[in-house]
Design an enzyme around this catalytic site. Sequence first.
Site, PDB file in Angstrom:
ATOM      1  N   ASP A 104      -2.777  10.438  -2.111  1.00  0.00           N
ATOM      2  CA  ASP A 104      -3.122   9.342  -3.014  1.00  0.00           C
ATOM      3  C   ASP A 104      -3.511   9.855  -4.395  1.00  0.00           C
ATOM      4  O   ASP A 104      -3.341   9.163  -5.391  1.00  0.00           O
ATOM      5  CB  ASP A 104      -4.238   8.487  -2.412  1.00  0.00           C
ATOM      6  CG  ASP A 104      -3.694   7.665  -1.253  1.00  0.00           C
ATOM      7  OD1 ASP A 104      -3.602   8.195  -0.144  1.00  0.00           O
ATOM      8  OD2 ASP A 104      -3.282   6.511  -1.491  1.00  0.00           O
ATOM      9  N   ARG A 133       0.863  -1.185   0.000  1.00  0.00           N
ATOM     10  CA  ARG A 133       0.000   0.000   0.000  1.00  0.00           C
ATOM     11  C   ARG A 133       0.893   1.226   0.000  1.00  0.00           C
ATOM     12  O   ARG A 133       2.118   1.133   0.130  1.00  0.00           O
ATOM     13  CB  ARG A 133      -1.034   0.006   1.132  1.00  0.00           C
ATOM     14  CG  ARG A 133      -0.707  -0.673   2.419  1.00  0.00           C
ATOM     15  CD  ARG A 133       0.409  -0.062   3.200  1.00  0.00           C
ATOM     16  NE  ARG A 133       0.180   1.363   3.395  1.00  0.00           N
ATOM     17  CZ  ARG A 133       1.114   2.241   3.625  1.00  0.00           C
ATOM     18  NH1 ARG A 133       2.395   1.873   3.682  1.00  0.00           N
ATOM     19  NH2 ARG A 133       0.850   3.512   3.810  1.00  0.00           N
ATOM     20  N   GLY A 134       0.244   2.391  -0.152  1.00  0.00           N
ATOM     21  CA  GLY A 134       1.007   3.615  -0.361  1.00  0.00           C
ATOM     22  C   GLY A 134       1.002   3.859  -1.859  1.00  0.00           C
ATOM     23  O   GLY A 134       1.423   2.984  -2.626  1.00  0.00           O
ATOM     24  N   ALA A 135       0.516   5.038  -2.261  1.00  0.00           N
ATOM     25  CA  ALA A 135       0.283   5.288  -3.684  1.00  0.00           C
ATOM     26  C   ALA A 135       1.500   4.970  -4.569  1.00  0.00           C
ATOM     27  O   ALA A 135       1.371   4.232  -5.555  1.00  0.00           O
ATOM     28  CB  ALA A 135      -0.204   6.720  -3.880  1.00  0.00           C
ATOM     29  N   LYS A 192      -5.398   9.529   2.948  1.00  0.00           N
ATOM     30  CA  LYS A 192      -6.002   8.642   3.947  1.00  0.00           C
ATOM     31  C   LYS A 192      -7.070   9.357   4.779  1.00  0.00           C
ATOM     32  O   LYS A 192      -6.882  10.507   5.173  1.00  0.00           O
ATOM     33  CB  LYS A 192      -4.877   8.121   4.852  1.00  0.00           C
ATOM     34  CG  LYS A 192      -5.278   7.146   5.944  1.00  0.00           C
ATOM     35  CD  LYS A 192      -6.052   5.943   5.435  1.00  0.00           C
ATOM     36  CE  LYS A 192      -5.394   5.211   4.306  1.00  0.00           C
ATOM     37  NZ  LYS A 192      -6.347   4.290   3.602  1.00  0.00           N
ATOM     38  N   GLN A 230      -2.225   2.057   9.923  1.00  0.00           N
ATOM     39  CA  GLN A 230      -0.922   2.178   9.244  1.00  0.00           C
ATOM     40  C   GLN A 230       0.054   3.015  10.064  1.00  0.00           C
ATOM     41  O   GLN A 230       1.268   2.817   9.974  1.00  0.00           O
ATOM     42  CB  GLN A 230      -1.095   2.828   7.857  1.00  0.00           C
ATOM     43  CG  GLN A 230      -1.816   1.968   6.838  1.00  0.00           C
ATOM     44  CD  GLN A 230      -3.305   2.279   6.792  1.00  0.00           C
ATOM     45  OE1 GLN A 230      -3.881   2.726   7.779  1.00  0.00           O
ATOM     46  NE2 GLN A 230      -3.933   2.021   5.673  1.00  0.00           N
ATOM     47  N   ARG A 241      -7.637  -0.890  -6.986  1.00  0.00           N
ATOM     48  CA  ARG A 241      -7.950   0.185  -6.024  1.00  0.00           C
ATOM     49  C   ARG A 241      -8.227   1.463  -6.819  1.00  0.00           C
ATOM     50  O   ARG A 241      -7.441   1.836  -7.697  1.00  0.00           O
ATOM     51  CB  ARG A 241      -6.800   0.407  -5.019  1.00  0.00           C
ATOM     52  CG  ARG A 241      -6.616  -0.819  -4.115  1.00  0.00           C
ATOM     53  CD  ARG A 241      -5.824  -0.489  -2.877  1.00  0.00           C
ATOM     54  NE  ARG A 241      -6.599   0.317  -1.949  1.00  0.00           N
ATOM     55  CZ  ARG A 241      -6.068   0.914  -0.869  1.00  0.00           C
ATOM     56  NH1 ARG A 241      -4.785   0.798  -0.615  1.00  0.00           N
ATOM     57  NH2 ARG A 241      -6.834   1.626  -0.065  1.00  0.00           N
TER      58      ARG A 241
END
Lengths: 347, 347
Positions: free
Chosen positions: A238, A49-51, A249, A197, A92
């Site tokens: 994001d 995860r994490g753009a 987020k 997170q 996503r």
Amino acid sequence: MLQTTIETIVFKDDVLQMIDQRKIPLSFEHFECRDYRQVEYAIKEMVVRGAPAIGDAAGYGVYLAALEFESQDLESFKKNLLEACDFLEASRPTAVNLKWALVRMRKIIEAGGRNTEIVRRIKEEADSILKEDIETSLMISKNGAEVVPQGATILTHCNTGALAVSGYGTALGVIRQAHYDGKDIFVYADETRPRLQGGRLTAWELMQEKIPAKLIADSVAAILIRDGEIDLIIVGADRIAANGDTANKIGTFMLSALAKVYEVPFYIAAPISTIDVETETGEDIEIEERCAEEVTHIEGVCFAPEGIEVYNPAFDVTPWQNITGIITEKGILRPPYLEAIERVVKE
Amino acid sequence: MLQTTIETIVFKDDVLQMIDQRKIPLSFEHFECRDYRQVEYAIKEMVVRGAPAIGDAAGYGVYLAALEFESQDLESFKKNLLEACDFLEASRPTAVNLKWALVRMRKIIEAGGRNTEIVRRIKEEADSILKEDIETSLMISKNGAEVVPQGATILTHCNTGALAVSGYGTALGVIRQAHYDGKDIFVYADETRPRLQGGRLTAWELMQEKIPAKLIADSVAAILIRDGEIDLIIVGADRIAANGDTANKIGTFMLSALAKVYEVPFYIAAPISTIDVETETGEDIEIEERCAEEVTHIEGVCFAPEGIEVYNPAFDVTPWQNITGIITEKGILRPPYLEAIERVVKE
């Protein structure tokens, strides 16, 4: 000097190996993808995860698809490869780096050439995306230095570190740089419900780097901001719209609104690839809504009553008016962002 | 008509029986106290929580101490009993109802009389506190009706229901009343990290009453408030200062600050006993800081890296300027509260 030995994404011997971010910090495990369907699963389930890191993973996902379809006739090969791109893109909806990486891949597929050539170019492009990501985050970290005063107490949200970008991090990269520059900083890390997170990943990275820090429940941030305990807030992104509205987020908007009231500088740190000029404003950003279990269960244990309904948006949009600056690899953008973004994207 | 069959606190056969609120909704268990030390433990460990319910429990705690010391000579009896009051009062520092219940008990002890008389009067007083608590919450629920419009969407935080007051509830009492009045309301319940009283207790009470509701992570509230999804916010209180500044569960200030920016009515619902005129302003309220494990562990499972430092204040203070009204058993107080409180406390 910046240092990080966290290898979020490694591609070797036709296997995409990623740190399983669902497990940290309770255990440190790797998740291996040998085909693009596994990559889609890993993105959707937030193994990665994490753009920026999602974009990196998607690049190698297309390469794994290319290897799988390589022996087909050219037409089937290209058709199946483009379908694999669509499949990966649907994993996503909010992070634009995913879309951006796949646009680069589609260009190569559509540019033509023989199967083997396309396969080779796709591999080179996936490697480039990863390499650029690492270099970009280093530049972001350096460019952010000017906004961090000596002795600053910094508030951050979610995880934007080495785990999020396969490099040094975006917002956490700036924090890391300030620490290595000897600025004697202190960090408050929001735990970031529901996926935690902050409590899991950012807390883990801060401990690894020995950066003085405290973990807080998300709603504690408000009193710290009010009481003048926070010198600046830095978070990731994001997707950034053409006017600077920023999806990040869930919980980011709350921080930005309070920062505006109490006049605390509020910065976004993100690569240019997170800016989507095709998205005019924040209203055009699709916000992913995730399942109820993310809220009602923690570590597989349910704490809420059975059957309770849940509203679980994964992101929110911070209006550009709440953002003091956007720290990118090409420098810090300042409002009004419409012009600043147009200029920097054209470069 | 209001209905609740939840018996948070029952005193019978010299045993104080309480619903163990640490276990709900996963299991429904009772916790029994046979001496005042167990009562102190139950308050400190949050077997019982909610400012009014803590006051109720403390009353019976003193009675259990009185039974224990009854056979001593009068001087030792009174000395030990007053020490038991001090011991109980130290269990939690912020909720003023605890202090208030113990002030009533100390008066009886100090008024004199023989042991048996004091014991009898203490029992009567403990019963009165519980009975008043139930009646008071019913009046609060009724008085709150005027602020809830037909079809309202209401946001609440923490748990302020039958579990918090051994009656109908304060903020959740108002919500319950509106539901039974057929107002077709909808409730968003903040999960309320770190102890998750919203996700566990409020969600459970809402399900029991079949009130349409959704559970949200605390940081989701900000976008609902911004987007006009919330018609009003109602929360409880742990201590209200003479000027109306209100200490309540951590996260309350955040909601009040956003409500002010977006012009959403923000109400406190609390009994007069929660007002402490000896506390001049919010600055004089001691805020309890609880252990790191409340943040780093959920259901006994640790999700954060070992050794991470935590800042875990249990409450925050909302300034009176952010409060639209304080719903009490004697009606709704309106700002400026200094005068309104002086008037209502004198009555």
